[in-house]
Design a protein around this motif. Structure first.
Motif, PDB file in Angstrom:
ATOM      1  N   ALA A 217      44.010  -6.721   2.535  1.00  0.00           N
ATOM      2  CA  ALA A 217      42.687  -6.168   2.827  1.00  0.00           C
ATOM      3  C   ALA A 217      41.915  -5.870   1.545  1.00  0.00           C
ATOM      4  CB  ALA A 217      42.812  -4.902   3.671  1.00  0.00           C
ATOM      5  N   LEU A 218      42.569  -5.290   0.555  1.00  0.00           N
ATOM      6  CA  LEU A 218      41.882  -4.962  -0.698  1.00  0.00           C
ATOM      7  C   LEU A 218      41.602  -6.216  -1.513  1.00  0.00           C
ATOM      8  CD1 LEU A 218      41.068  -2.077  -1.388  1.00  0.00           C
ATOM      9  CD2 LEU A 218      42.924  -2.159   0.245  1.00  0.00           C
ATOM     10  N   ARG A 219      42.482  -7.179  -1.445  1.00  0.00           N
ATOM     11  CA  ARG A 219      42.239  -8.463  -2.110  1.00  0.00           C
ATOM     12  C   ARG A 219      41.000  -9.138  -1.512  1.00  0.00           C
ATOM     13  NH1 ARG A 219      45.021 -13.844  -0.894  1.00  0.00           N
ATOM     14  NH2 ARG A 219      45.123 -15.028  -2.841  1.00  0.00           N
ATOM     15  N   LYS A 220      40.901  -9.145  -0.197  1.00  0.00           N
ATOM     16  CA  LYS A 220      39.741  -9.754   0.464  1.00  0.00           C
ATOM     17  C   LYS A 220      38.457  -9.008   0.099  1.00  0.00           C
ATOM     18  CE  LYS A 220      42.249 -11.624   4.419  1.00  0.00           C
ATOM     19  NZ  LYS A 220      42.460 -11.545   5.885  1.00  0.00           N
ATOM     20  N   LEU A 221      38.546  -7.689   0.008  1.00  0.00           N
ATOM     21  CA  LEU A 221      37.384  -6.907  -0.385  1.00  0.00           C
ATOM     22  C   LEU A 221      36.867  -7.359  -1.748  1.00  0.00           C
ATOM     23  CD1 LEU A 221      35.485  -4.425   0.062  1.00  0.00           C
ATOM     24  CD2 LEU A 221      37.237  -3.051  -1.079  1.00  0.00           C
ATOM     25  N   HIS A 222      37.785  -7.548  -2.700  1.00  0.00           N
ATOM     26  CA  HIS A 222      37.362  -7.945  -4.042  1.00  0.00           C
ATOM     27  C   HIS A 222      36.872  -9.387  -4.096  1.00  0.00           C
ATOM     28  CE1 HIS A 222      37.795  -4.543  -6.677  1.00  0.00           C
ATOM     29  NE2 HIS A 222      38.904  -4.197  -6.070  1.00  0.00           N
ATOM     30  N   PHE A 223      37.345 -10.238  -3.202  1.00  0.00           N
ATOM     31  CA  PHE A 223      36.782 -11.586  -3.145  1.00  0.00           C
ATOM     32  C   PHE A 223      35.287 -11.546  -2.849  1.00  0.00           C
ATOM     33  CE2 PHE A 223      41.106 -13.439  -2.085  1.00  0.00           C
ATOM     34  CZ  PHE A 223      41.200 -14.156  -3.260  1.00  0.00           C
ATOM     35  N   LEU A 224      34.876 -10.653  -1.958  1.00  0.00           N
ATOM     36  CA  LEU A 224      33.508 -10.694  -1.456  1.00  0.00           C
ATOM     37  C   LEU A 224      32.554  -9.708  -2.114  1.00  0.00           C
ATOM     38  CD1 LEU A 224      34.187 -11.234   2.354  1.00  0.00           C
ATOM     39  CD2 LEU A 224      33.466 -12.911   0.643  1.00  0.00           C
ATOM     40  N   MET A 225      33.063  -8.711  -2.818  1.00  0.00           N
ATOM     41  CA  MET A 225      32.183  -7.690  -3.378  1.00  0.00           C
ATOM     42  C   MET A 225      31.152  -8.270  -4.338  1.00  0.00           C
ATOM     43  SD  MET A 225      34.539  -4.332  -4.090  1.00  0.00           S
ATOM     44  CE  MET A 225      33.220  -3.571  -5.026  1.00  0.00           C
TER      45      MET A 225
END
Length: 334
Positions: A217-225
């Motif tokens: 979840a946190l990895r995906k967050l950083h992909f899109l931020m």
């Protein structure tokens, strides 16, 4: 009755930051002369894991009830270091880890073909030959991704880190995009994930910009931020997961829309059929327009530029990172 003020000579000097003239009582352990059991008792106390400071106690940090802290740390480490490197915007590239560069794909096909020739009765080997041949055909996308990485690195330069290639940090299509940016002299980012089976980063990520996450979840967050576009090459479950999650976030306007480009129309039209979903009434026609297809690196880059040009915006925002998403939402509601 008033007292005479102290002279400057009578007033004390500031205390040193650390040093003391006389040690405090706890500065030395209790000796065996006072109690013969003291040294052993003290060693037992200090060797216990509960004596560790909290941030040094991995056993404590890995407890189930510390998940909230781990989530915060998973987010904050990458966020802090990306900010320190001045990373403002990214183009995220995803694609299959099983699709190597063409020469490697050809070698693997030759190996499995030789094995199948030696065992003509083995149906499994024949099936593997067919799959290896399909991988060879798709390996052309490795060079497309590599060239796209070069274009982004060279077009935007690498001195101010305003736009960088970000991948999942693995092999295949992600390696190719990181490799192209590396060859252009640009910084490039990889976001790895801790898995039960060890995952090595590809060697073309900038040292210090490869992060390993505990939580998807946190990895995906950083992909899109920081994402200014999502470019998706042929891939499997992980690729589809990132693609559909991004499309869902854009569909619901949970994130500000960005260009989503699927590379390889032939592959993607077989992988899923959005026109069927429209016809079935499970997505709207406008949701079908959230992505499109491209075939070459130059076409991908030009399409991204054209998308932003139609909005009157730049791929790379001016200093300060552009409009905050909360401001965007507030403006849309007024």
């Amino acid at each position: 009755m008033a007292t005479d003020p102290l002279s400057d000579l009578d007033k004390p000097e500031p205390a040193p930051d650390i040093e003391r003239a006389i040690e405090l009582p706890w500065s030395q352990p209790k000796t065996d002369q006072e109690d013969v059991r003291a040294p052993d008792l003290l060693r037992e106390i200090m060797a216990h894991p509960n004596y560790l400071e909290a941030d040094a106690d991995l056993g404590f940090l890995n407890r189930d009830d510390m998940r909230g802290t781990r989530l915060q740390m998973d987010y904050q480490k990458a966020e802090t270091l990306l900010n320190e490197h001045g990373i403002a915007h990214s183009i995220v590239v995803f694609g299959g880890t099983r699709i190597p560069e063409p020469a490697v794909a050809q070698e693997r096909l030759a190996e499995i073909t030789a094995q199948a020739a030696a065992h003509p009765e083995d149906k499994t080997l024949r099936a593997r030959v067919a799959i290896a041949a399909r991988i060879v055909e798709k390996s052309r996308y490795y060079e497309v991704a590599r060239e796209f990485g070069r274009i982004v690195g060279a077009k935007e330069g690498h001195e101010d880190n305003r736009l960088v290639i970000v991948t999942g940090g693995g092999p295949g299509m992600m390696e190719a995009a990181n490799r192209g940016a590396y060859e252009a002299g640009a910084k490039t980012i990889g976001l790895n994930i801790t898995l039960p089976h060890e995952q090595f980063p590809n060697p073309y990520i900038t040292p210090g910009l490869c992060f390993r996450f505990r939580y998807f979840a946190l990895r995906k967050l950083h992909f899109l931020m920081r994402a200014r576009a999502l470019v998706v090459f042929p891939g499997g479950y992980g690729t589809l997961d990132e693609l559909f999650e991004t499309l869902t976030l854009i569909q619901t306007r949970k994130i500000r829309p960005v260009p989503v480009i699927l590379v390889g129309r032939e592959y993607w039209q077989r992988a899923f059929d959005p026109d069927f979903l429209v016809a079935e009434g499970v997505i709207d026609p406008e949701d079908r327009e959230l992505f499109w297809y491209a075939e070459s690196a130059q076409e991908i880059w030009e399409d991204i530029g054209r998308w932003y040009g139609r909005l009157g915006r730049e791929i790379v925002e001016t200093e300060g990172g552009g409009e905050d998403y909360e401001d965007f939402i507030s403006r849309c509601r007024t």
